[in-house]
Design a protein around this motif. Structure first.
Motif, mmCIF file in Angstrom:
data_model
loop_
_atom_site.group_PDB
_atom_site.id
_atom_site.type_symbol
_atom_site.label_atom_id
_atom_site.label_comp_id
_atom_site.label_asym_id
_atom_site.label_seq_id
_atom_site.Cartn_x
_atom_site.Cartn_y
_atom_site.Cartn_z
ATOM 1 N N ILE A 102 -70.990 -22.062 18.115
ATOM 2 C CA ILE A 102 -71.238 -23.008 19.361
ATOM 3 C C ILE A 102 -69.589 -22.729 20.023
ATOM 4 O O ILE A 102 -68.578 -22.792 19.404
ATOM 5 N N PRO A 103 -69.772 -22.363 21.405
ATOM 6 C CA PRO A 103 -68.465 -22.108 21.876
ATOM 7 C C PRO A 103 -67.544 -23.222 21.881
ATOM 8 O O PRO A 103 -68.045 -24.261 22.168
ATOM 9 N N GLY A 104 -66.276 -23.177 21.686
ATOM 10 C CA GLY A 104 -65.352 -24.241 21.526
ATOM 11 C C GLY A 104 -65.317 -24.923 20.195
ATOM 12 O O GLY A 104 -64.351 -25.644 20.226
ATOM 13 N N LEU A 105 -65.819 -24.655 19.368
ATOM 14 C CA LEU A 105 -66.068 -25.234 18.104
ATOM 15 C C LEU A 105 -65.180 -23.961 17.077
ATOM 16 O O LEU A 105 -65.898 -23.123 16.677
ATOM 17 N N GLY A 106 -64.163 -24.240 16.877
ATOM 18 C CA GLY A 106 -63.175 -23.484 15.788
ATOM 19 C C GLY A 106 -63.476 -24.276 14.367
ATOM 20 O O GLY A 106 -64.085 -25.090 13.997
ATOM 21 N N GLY A 154 -78.008 -22.993 24.281
ATOM 22 C CA GLY A 154 -77.524 -21.810 24.449
ATOM 23 C C GLY A 154 -78.073 -20.578 23.038
ATOM 24 O O GLY A 154 -78.671 -19.640 23.464
ATOM 25 N N LEU A 155 -77.663 -21.089 22.018
ATOM 26 C CA LEU A 155 -77.811 -20.293 20.982
ATOM 27 C C LEU A 155 -79.434 -20.393 20.882
ATOM 28 O O LEU A 155 -80.137 -19.272 20.299
ATOM 29 N N LYS A 156 -80.025 -21.205 21.033
ATOM 30 C CA LYS A 156 -81.659 -21.280 20.591
ATOM 31 C C LYS A 156 -82.327 -20.420 21.616
ATOM 32 O O LYS A 156 -83.135 -19.716 21.264
ATOM 33 N N ARG A 157 -81.751 -20.344 22.870
ATOM 34 C CA ARG A 157 -82.165 -19.373 23.793
ATOM 35 C C ARG A 157 -82.049 -18.067 23.428
ATOM 36 O O ARG A 157 -82.591 -17.368 23.863
ATOM 37 N N LEU A 481 -74.885 -13.369 24.604
ATOM 38 C CA LEU A 481 -75.500 -13.943 23.263
ATOM 39 C C LEU A 481 -74.626 -15.057 22.592
ATOM 40 O O LEU A 481 -75.076 -15.514 21.529
ATOM 41 N N GLU A 482 -73.531 -15.444 23.083
ATOM 42 C CA GLU A 482 -72.523 -16.121 22.484
ATOM 43 C C GLU A 482 -72.231 -17.372 23.373
ATOM 44 O O GLU A 482 -72.016 -18.573 23.183
ATOM 45 N N ARG A 483 -71.588 -16.855 24.578
ATOM 46 C CA ARG A 483 -70.989 -17.865 25.539
ATOM 47 C C ARG A 483 -71.194 -17.603 26.839
ATOM 48 O O ARG A 483 -71.283 -16.282 27.186
ATOM 49 N N GLU A 484 -71.649 -18.783 27.518
ATOM 50 C CA GLU A 484 -72.147 -18.485 29.071
ATOM 51 C C GLU A 484 -70.565 -18.313 29.842
ATOM 52 O O GLU A 484 -69.593 -18.687 29.426
ATOM 53 N N GLY A 485 -70.661 -17.653 31.114
ATOM 54 C CA GLY A 485 -69.398 -17.623 31.839
ATOM 55 C C GLY A 485 -69.018 -19.177 32.377
ATOM 56 O O GLY A 485 -69.882 -20.097 32.082
ATOM 57 N N TYR A 486 -67.757 -19.080 32.652
ATOM 58 C CA TYR A 486 -67.192 -20.464 33.171
ATOM 59 C C TYR A 486 -67.924 -20.759 34.682
ATOM 60 O O TYR A 486 -68.195 -19.723 35.167
ATOM 61 N N ALA A 487 -67.758 -21.865 34.837
ATOM 62 C CA ALA A 487 -68.382 -22.343 36.010
ATOM 63 C C ALA A 487 -67.593 -21.962 37.365
ATOM 64 O O ALA A 487 -66.492 -22.257 37.176
ATOM 65 N N ILE A 488 -68.187 -21.105 38.105
ATOM 66 C CA ILE A 488 -67.570 -20.750 39.332
ATOM 67 C C ILE A 488 -68.683 -20.555 40.286
ATOM 68 O O ILE A 488 -69.805 -20.428 40.074
ATOM 69 N N ASP A 489 -68.223 -20.744 41.618
ATOM 70 C CA ASP A 489 -69.056 -20.297 42.610
ATOM 71 C C ASP A 489 -68.867 -18.855 43.066
ATOM 72 O O ASP A 489 -68.128 -18.272 43.549
ATOM 73 N N ILE A 490 -69.644 -17.988 42.467
ATOM 74 C CA ILE A 490 -69.589 -16.668 42.501
ATOM 75 C C ILE A 490 -69.726 -16.015 43.728
ATOM 76 O O ILE A 490 -69.281 -14.961 44.147
ATOM 77 N N ALA A 491 -70.353 -16.499 44.718
ATOM 78 C CA ALA A 491 -70.612 -15.971 45.979
ATOM 79 C C ALA A 491 -69.279 -16.408 46.970
ATOM 80 O O ALA A 491 -68.925 -15.315 47.599
#
Length: 582
Positions: A102-106, A154-157, A481-491
């Motif tokens: 899980i991203p963020g869990l060390g 996300g992991l389930k997906r 398959l591990e971490r979504e990108g950070y939130a940005i307005d890509i446009a």
């Protein structure tokens, strides 16, 4: 697991990673933990038979693999586990390792969850977030819990999906095995793998042959096959030891082009092709192209098939139903970038920061692969976790680069670069005076990544507006398959990059392949240039370039869109021109 069925490299890598995590949970010596984690990374990047080398006692010949690790791998290869691993799992639940995905869990946070609430599985953690059990636990506020739930979803997906590089490696083994069969006439990988999707669910192989039964037998008895899912006259499916399913389609040779086309194209592409055929009074399916009277039209190749439909040939990477058929009709398909178009490497690390090889070793590795130049881009000072360079380190590296350039012939050039952290407020990690000493500045987000969309977008755009910036590295920060990108307005980010003449990186590392090909196409349409970079941290990483080129082709990129297709002098002019391409 028996010695007659040794583990795959991926199984060894996973076992090493799990063991290093268990050691960390137990408070083991950090250097020993790092030794096993580093060995996993090294084996993942090398095309060697790790199990065979371990059993033969030669695994220590690989730089970075010590005797203890080699003996550990040999024991695992021989017995399927190790005494040391089993001892850890007697008092540490193995399911805790799943929480680390899980991203963020060390390890510290996972250990805190287990020690305080005995949470040891994904299901238990999901439930605890839902019913408020974590509310009183320090460090697990509402936002953290939301991120945990998002990570679990996300992991389930991602279940049942495989990275492009993993699928290529698996497909190559089977392809070569079947290509050598005496009954084989033609063979090709098809499906999403041939289209170079960054993530695939399965592998498709199409083959024409003179003896289908013999070919099927050779397929199902391959050493990587774990289970036979289905065994038929035209289609045989197996599941490999890696978990990925492979479907083999067997046809007569005269049907090969049409069935290859059918099982290569996406659903949308195939609908467009069938519709075009119908509009011409033809009928197209996987078995051929027919006239209304059912007379089959001869197509000896895919090129013949497209020609029969009055279309220019559509490269496999473009067959997604996203305008390629219209472009093929009008003759507007681009001449896609190829591996041989790339003239140099623009984002390469050395042991000055977190790279494995020293400067001279990495330079020689790039030169020996036939490139004209390299840009050394180690981490800047704020990246302490990656041994980021202080000002004195920068000066030392640049002096070494000057000496290497002075000692060389004119056939290779080393650019002074940096992967410069974008700080929280959008400023860059060095002052303008030091930034001016670099030929190339690659700007990147590494920390923090959890800002809201508006803040993160503003942060990146400010960095793009800095006159020293040349390339925006791994623009979304995603890990496949591990971490979504950070939130940005890509446009907004892409528009700012285009407006400021900053190239967008296509990071070719198989864990990233960032920027996504869909957004890369958008960037190209906005006028932003692209740099296809390996982000190499060791010599073997340089060979990831072909993955990036495949994604670039999928994004409709040509050599004119990619800055490291420029020759050395043209690139030097581009980097020194304040307006760059504008």
């Amino acid at each position: 697991m028996s010695s007659s069925r040794p583990p795959t490299n991926q199984q060894i890598i996973s076992f090493l990673q799990r063991y290093s995590a268990l050691m960390e949970f137990s408070g083991a010596n950090p250097f020993r933990v790092r030794a096993f984690a580093n060995a996993a990374r090294i084996i993942e990047e090398l095309k060697v038979d790790a199990a065979k080398m371990a059993l033969e006692g030669t695994l220590t010949e690989i730089d970075g693999v010590g005797k203890g690790v080699a003996e550990f791998v040999a024991e695992f290869a021989d017995t399927g586990s190790t005494v040391a691993y089993d001892e850890f799992t007697e008092h540490i639940p193995e399911t805790l390792l799943d929480l680390l995905r899980i991203p963020g869990l060390g390890t510290k946070k996972v250990k805190a969850l287990y020690d305080a609430l005995e949470i040891a599985t994904l299901e238990e953690l999901d439930s605890a977030c839902q019913n408020g059990r974590l509310d009183s636990l320090p460090g697990f506020g509402a936002k953290t819990q939301q991120n945990i739930l998002k990570g679990i979803a996300g992991l389930k997906r991602f279940v049942g999906q495989f990275r492009l590089d993993q699928a290529i490696l698996q497909a190559e083994a089977l392809y070569l095995h079947l290509e050598e069969h005496p009954a084989t006439i033609r063979i090709s990988v098809a499906g999403s793998l041939r289209r170079r999707k960054e993530v695939v669910k399965d592998i498709d192989i199409v083959i024409s042959c003179t003896d289908p039964a013999a070919v099927s037998e050779a397929f199902v008895t391959h050493e990587e096959v774990e289970d036979v899912v289905a065994w038929g006259k035209r289609k045989t499916s197996v599941r490999l030891r890696s978990g990925i399913q492979v479907d083999l389609r067997i046809v007569e040779d005269d049907l090969f082009p049409c069935i290859l086309h059918h099982f290569t194209g996406s659903k949308d592409h195939n609908v467009l092709m069938r519709s075009r055929a119908l509009a011409m009074g033809l009928h197209l399916n996987e078995y051929g192209l027919f006239r209304d009277d059912e007379k089959i039209l001869t197509c000896k190749s895919e090129e013949d098939l497209f020609r029969a439909l009055r279309l220019h040939y559509v490269p496999p990477e473009l067959r997604e139903g996203l305008g390629e058929v219209d472009a093929a009709e009008k003759g507007d398909l681009p001449e896609l970038v190829t591996d041989s178009d790339i003239r140099g490497m623009l984002h390469v690390h050395t042991s000055y920061s977190d790279g494995n090889d020293n400067l001279q070793e990495m330079v020689e590795a790039v030169r020996e692969r036939g490139y004209e130049y390299v840009a050394i881009c180690d981490h800047s000072k704020s990246a302490g976790y990656a041994f980021g360079m202080k000002a004195e380190d920068v000066r030392q590296q640049q002096e070494e680069i000057d000496a290497l350039n002075a000692a060389r012939c004119d056939d290779f050039y080393i650019f002074k670069g940096i992967e410069c952290d974008i700080l929280k407020d959008g400023s860059l990690d060095y002052d303008d005076e030091l930034l001016a000493t670099f030929d190339l500045v690659v700007v990147a987000i590494h920390n923090p990544m959890n800002m809201d969309e508006a803040q993160m977008t503003k942060r990146i755009i400010r960095a793009l507006e800095h006159p020293a910036s040349h390339i925006l590295a791994h623009p979304t920060g995603r890990i496949l398959l591990e971490r979504e990108g950070y939130a940005i307005d890509i446009a907004e980010v892409l528009a700012a990059a285009a407006a400021n003449g900053v190239a967008i990186e296509l990071n070719a590392h198989p864990h990233r392949l960032d920027l996504d090909w869909r957004q890369l196409r958008r960037a190209n349409e906005l006028g932003a240039k692209v740099a296809i970079n390996t982000d190499a941290h060791r010599q073997s990483n340089l060979d990831h370039l072909h993955l990036g080129v495949g994604i670039g082709r999928k994004a409709w990129l040509t050599s004119e869109d990619v800055i490291n297709c420029l020759d050395t002098e043209s690139l030097r002019q581009y980097l020194t021109n304040g307006q760059r391409y504008h």
